[in-house]
Enzyme design. Sequence first.
Site, short mmCIF file in Angstrom:
data_model
loop_
_atom_site.label_atom_id
_atom_site.label_comp_id
_atom_site.label_asym_id
_atom_site.label_seq_id
_atom_site.Cartn_x
_atom_site.Cartn_y
_atom_site.Cartn_z
N HIS A 1 0.82 -1.22 0.00
CA HIS A 1 0.00 0.00 0.00
C HIS A 1 0.85 1.27 0.00
CE1 HIS A 1 0.10 -0.24 4.62
NE2 HIS A 1 0.46 1.00 4.39
N ASP B 1 -0.34 -7.65 1.22
CA ASP B 1 0.11 -6.25 1.32
C ASP B 1 1.62 -6.13 1.46
OD1 ASP B 1 -0.08 -3.52 1.37
OD2 ASP B 1 -0.76 -3.37 3.44
N SER C 1 4.60 1.92 7.97
CA SER C 1 4.18 0.81 7.10
C SER C 1 5.37 0.18 6.39
CB SER C 1 3.20 1.33 6.04
OG SER C 1 2.02 1.79 6.61
#
Length: 367
Positions: free
Chosen positions: A89, A119, A200
């Site tokens: 992402h 992801d 992330s």
Amino acid sequence: MKPVLRAAGVALLLMGAVTGAYITGRVTAQRALVTPEEINTVEVVQKTLPAVVRVDARLRKEALQPGDDPVDTGTGFFYKKNLIVTNYHVIQYQESVSVTLYNGRRVTARVEGIDPGIDIAILRVTGVTAPRTLSFGRSAALVPGQKLITIGSPLRIQNYVGTGVFSVAASARDIPRNDGLGQEIGQYLVTTANIQQGNSGGPLLDSRGAVVGVADANAAPNSFVPGVIGIAVPGDLVRQSLDDLEKIGVPQRGTLGVSLVDLDTLDPALRQLAGLSSSEGALVDEVPAGTAGARAGLRGSLRNSRGQLLAPLGDVIVAVDGQRVRNSFDVVRLVAAKRPGQTVTLRVWRNKKPVDVKVTLQKRTLQ
């Protein structure tokens, strides 16, 4: 990073020689650093920090809304001399990608492989060799209460360090996300390490400095409250994906190859005609030729020229290997836990009665 499931770091670690510093074996530490726990944290951070990078993805114009920041920032880490792990992402809508090493040096990168199902993405850099690489530990061996360390770039603050503990492995059905990614993650690691925007793709480390997870998200009761529960992709799943992406180019988790429709979205009259008394399950919609589902004889559904479903309906999957399913997401994640060549048993509702269908899963190929 969009609101929902994203990632970040935690508590700041201040390091460096100061007046009164002393030697504790392998680490030169501040006077306040007196417990074995503190010493271990500093040792792990000093060993692993050179492998962690900040990832900046310049977004394509069509992916931007008025007022959006054109650069999405996340974290990544070297697992090989020129390959970096991050979250998909972070780079999903990228026009270009650059990474900043722990010492401030910035280099361009390109996307080498992607795995939206969990992801994860791989970046390749040229003109620089990893100052250090990280190895994976066993996420399946984590014990509740075990210390975990995060390193990332929340709010673009690079080399941000934090600690927490492993709490529990939670089913993905209990951690909903609205970005359509991670549909093949069976369980997430839940941690007290505060994972926020910008972390992330960063590593979740154990006390040996091994990667046991990849920071992915945080959980919050609503969009107005900052997430305080950290969510990470299990390292065992990431390691498997990286191996598949490098050797084959696509992940090799199980898939039926068919399209599914949540049963609770259907007109109740259609469900009644099919003899279904529950809204739990997944309707098999399209069954492309050559897929694992087609070879097993799964029956798809019919639609009219306006795309409306017609009676009789196709197969309705109500259980996978004996586990009842609520919707198509449950089917996808349970099948994804298998590997090519393995067999999964589907309990389907067909012609108003239950039927068991055994499906042998196939190797995925590049589209």
